[in-house]
Write a protein that holds these residues in place. Structure first.
Motif, PDB file in Angstrom:
ATOM      1  N   GLU A  85      29.291  29.844  42.320  1.00 46.77           N
ATOM      2  CA  GLU A  85      28.930  31.252  42.242  1.00 46.77           C
ATOM      3  C   GLU A  85      30.096  32.085  41.723  1.00 46.77           C
ATOM      4  O   GLU A  85      31.215  31.592  41.582  1.00 46.77           O
ATOM      5  N   ILE A  86      29.806  33.345  41.438  1.00 47.10           N
ATOM      6  CA  ILE A  86      30.835  34.334  41.116  1.00 47.10           C
ATOM      7  C   ILE A  86      31.090  35.165  42.359  1.00 47.10           C
ATOM      8  O   ILE A  86      30.147  35.698  42.954  1.00 47.10           O
ATOM      9  N   VAL A  87      32.349  35.251  42.773  1.00 52.95           N
ATOM     10  CA  VAL A  87      32.702  35.953  44.000  1.00 52.95           C
ATOM     11  C   VAL A  87      33.933  36.821  43.751  1.00 52.95           C
ATOM     12  O   VAL A  87      34.582  36.727  42.703  1.00 52.95           O
ATOM     13  N   THR A  88      34.244  37.648  44.715  1.00 53.73           N
ATOM     14  CA  THR A  88      35.558  38.280  44.782  1.00 53.73           C
ATOM     15  C   THR A  88      36.173  37.881  46.112  1.00 53.73           C
ATOM     16  O   THR A  88      35.498  37.931  47.160  1.00 53.73           O
ATOM     17  N   TRP A  89      37.407  37.446  46.074  1.00 58.65           N
ATOM     18  CA  TRP A  89      38.135  37.088  47.294  1.00 58.65           C
ATOM     19  C   TRP A  89      39.605  37.401  47.057  1.00 58.65           C
ATOM     20  O   TRP A  89      40.247  36.798  46.209  1.00 58.65           O
ATOM     21  N   ALA A  90      40.115  38.348  47.785  1.00 58.14           N
ATOM     22  CA  ALA A  90      41.454  38.876  47.532  1.00 58.14           C
ATOM     23  C   ALA A  90      42.523  37.801  47.642  1.00 58.14           C
ATOM     24  O   ALA A  90      43.483  37.784  46.858  1.00 58.14           O
ATOM     25  N   ALA A  91      42.396  36.890  48.623  1.00 57.86           N
ATOM     26  CA  ALA A  91      43.433  35.875  48.834  1.00 57.86           C
ATOM     27  C   ALA A  91      43.551  34.948  47.625  1.00 57.86           C
ATOM     28  O   ALA A  91      44.656  34.622  47.184  1.00 57.86           O
ATOM     29  N   ALA A  92      42.406  34.506  47.091  1.00 56.18           N
ATOM     30  CA  ALA A  92      42.444  33.639  45.908  1.00 56.18           C
ATOM     31  C   ALA A  92      42.947  34.409  44.693  1.00 56.18           C
ATOM     32  O   ALA A  92      43.715  33.874  43.874  1.00 56.18           O
ATOM     33  N   ALA A  93      42.508  35.645  44.538  1.00 52.68           N
ATOM     34  CA  ALA A  93      42.968  36.465  43.419  1.00 52.68           C
ATOM     35  C   ALA A  93      44.482  36.639  43.457  1.00 52.68           C
ATOM     36  O   ALA A  93      45.160  36.570  42.418  1.00 52.68           O
ATOM     37  N   GLU A  94      45.024  36.835  44.648  1.00 54.48           N
ATOM     38  CA  GLU A  94      46.473  36.977  44.781  1.00 54.48           C
ATOM     39  C   GLU A  94      47.190  35.699  44.349  1.00 54.48           C
ATOM     40  O   GLU A  94      48.216  35.756  43.661  1.00 54.48           O
TER      41      GLU A  94
END
Length: 266
Positions: free
Chosen positions: A114-123
């Motif tokens: 899926e397409i998600v937003t997750w701050a920890a992975a983005a960081e």
């Protein structure tokens, strides 16, 4: 002595899988100097060796892992020229490669794609917290026994085509190259012994007295962080192997001796 253009028939009475025989045959021809002008397409190989398209694709996948050929969507395959002929040695990669080499059947159960937003992975990827990410979560099985719980995040602007891929048998890096034109060039891994979370324990059917390996990987392309991967591996079935020499130091992973053992909870 046989020439590079000579096609050797595959042995259907052999216990070696047809894809492995085809991989071996194509490797022989490559090392003998075949395919100097162009590498044959899938259908050409299907006809030449009288095998299924699945067999051809699996053999080509292994050749890409061995860095003998490269492939891209819409361009087919071509012989890799120059550069490093050795596959990337990350411990996670080596584990799955060694399991394959022992003839153990691997497959995955896809838990999320899926397409998600997750701050920890983005960081971890050096991106803004709300950056859309392609997320793939899989249970990796070896001969139908739990091997690893694997989660991956890649910028969606790059990996969105992977939403349509069947990852029960396909490899992420192969599909990333074929569907998105991206080949990961390097990175780093952090390996630690951990007490698994309850979810990991349930997914991996880990006994109460067994710890796990946790592998965190950051992969890069031209110094850009492209992949963040978090994987938990059963430590009672696999070990970490370190080798060193004057030329350098490598860390890899391998299955423990003998076939994976089912726990009482499997």
């Amino acid at each position: 002595m046989t020439g590079p253009d000579e096609v050797h028939a595959l042995d259907r009475s052999s216990p070696m899988p047809l894809w492995a025989q085809l991989q071996q045959e194509l490797t022989r021809r490559l090392q003998a100097g075949a395919f100097d002008q162009e590498f044959p397409g899938e259908l050409e190989l299907v006809e030449a060796y009288a095998v299924s398209r699945y067999t051809v694709r699996e053999a080509l996948r292994r050749l890409r892992e061995s860095r003998l050929i490269d492939s891209a969507k819409g361009r087919g395959s071509w012989v890799r020229r120059g550069g490093d002929s050795n596959p990337p040695l990350g411990s996670l990669y080596s584990l799955f490669r060694e399991v394959d080499a022992q003839g153990i059947r691997q497959r995955s159960i896809v838990l999320a794609q899926e397409i998600v937003t997750w701050a920890a992975a983005a960081e971890e990827l050096g991106l803004e917290p709300d950056t859309p990410l392609f997320h793939l979560e899989r249970m990796r099985l070896a001969d139908e026994l739990p091997m690893a719980h694997d989660r991956v995040w890649i910028p969606a602007e790059v990996a969105r085509p992977l939403l349509e891929v069947d990852f029960t048998v396909s490899g992420l890096y192969d599909e990333l190259a074929a569907q998105c034109g991206v080949s990961l060039a390097g990175g780093r891994e952090r390996i630690a012994a951990v007490i698994p979370t309850q979810r990991d324990r349930d997914l991996l059917t880990v006994p109460a007295d067994v710890a796990c390996f946790q592998i965190e990987r950051i992969s890069t392309v031209q110094q850009r962080r492209m992949e963040y991967r978090h994987t938990v591996v059963r430590a009672d079935r696999y070990s970490v192997l370190a080798e060193w020499s004057p030329q350098g130091y490598t860390v890899a992973a391998e299955p423990l001796d003998g076939p994976p053992k089912a726990s009482a909870e499997t």
